[in-house]
Write a protein that holds these residues in place. Structure first.
Motif, PDB file in Angstrom:
ATOM      1  N   LYS A  68      -7.503   3.512   2.310  1.00  0.00           N
ATOM      2  CA  LYS A  68      -7.730   2.891   3.622  1.00  0.00           C
ATOM      3  C   LYS A  68      -7.822   1.366   3.487  1.00  0.00           C
ATOM      4  N   ILE A  69      -8.503   0.907   2.447  1.00  0.00           N
ATOM      5  CA  ILE A  69      -8.627  -0.534   2.195  1.00  0.00           C
ATOM      6  C   ILE A  69      -7.255  -1.124   1.882  1.00  0.00           C
ATOM      7  N   ASN A  70      -6.504  -0.453   1.007  1.00  0.00           N
ATOM      8  CA  ASN A  70      -5.171  -0.937   0.655  1.00  0.00           C
ATOM      9  C   ASN A  70      -4.274  -1.033   1.884  1.00  0.00           C
ATOM     10  N   LYS A  71      -4.348  -0.033   2.734  1.00  0.00           N
ATOM     11  CA  LYS A  71      -3.521  -0.049   3.940  1.00  0.00           C
ATOM     12  C   LYS A  71      -3.939  -1.176   4.877  1.00  0.00           C
ATOM     13  N   ALA A  72      -5.235  -1.371   5.052  1.00  0.00           N
ATOM     14  CA  ALA A  72      -5.735  -2.404   5.961  1.00  0.00           C
ATOM     15  C   ALA A  72      -5.306  -3.800   5.535  1.00  0.00           C
ATOM     16  N   PHE A  73      -5.201  -4.021   4.217  1.00  0.00           N
ATOM     17  CA  PHE A  73      -4.882  -5.352   3.707  1.00  0.00           C
ATOM     18  C   PHE A  73      -3.493  -5.431   3.067  1.00  0.00           C
ATOM     19  N   ASN A  74      -2.668  -4.434   3.309  1.00  0.00           N
ATOM     20  CA  ASN A  74      -1.298  -4.406   2.793  1.00  0.00           C
ATOM     21  C   ASN A  74      -1.232  -4.626   1.284  1.00  0.00           C
ATOM     22  N   ILE A  75      -2.085  -3.889   0.562  1.00  0.00           N
ATOM     23  CA  ILE A  75      -2.090  -3.944  -0.898  1.00  0.00           C
ATOM     24  C   ILE A  75      -1.258  -2.765  -1.404  1.00  0.00           C
ATOM     25  N   ASN A  76      -0.278  -3.059  -2.232  1.00  0.00           N
ATOM     26  CA  ASN A  76       0.582  -1.985  -2.758  1.00  0.00           C
ATOM     27  C   ASN A  76       0.208  -1.619  -4.173  1.00  0.00           C
TER      28      ASN A  76
END
Length: 76
Positions: A68-76
């Motif tokens: 969820k954090i990765n998706k929110a901040f566009n972290i791949n």
């Protein structure tokens, strides 16, 4: 842009991991160390009793959801 607030405490390896992870990915976050009573009381008001406790866009995250954090901040 999403906003993240992390309630932490000293000597908390998961807290350190999350802060380092966000810093490495250039994500700004607000840290609230629960050694300060007002922050501890804020966290308890959310019925949260373990750190790290995360607010992602003002939504409580009772267990850290990296996806969820990765998706929110566009972290791949």
């Amino acid at each position: 842009m999403s906003e993240i607030v992390i309630y932490t405490q000293d000597d908390c390896p998961p807290c350190t991991f999350l802060k380092n992870y966000l810093s490495e990915h250039h994500v700004d976050y607000t840290e609230k160390n629960i050694n300060h009573p007002p922050y501890r009381n804020e966290m308890i008001d959310y019925d949260a009793f373990a750190t790290p406790f995360v607010l992602l866009d003002n939504e409580p995250m009772y267990s850290v959801d990296m996806d969820k954090i990765n998706k929110a901040f566009n972290i791949n």
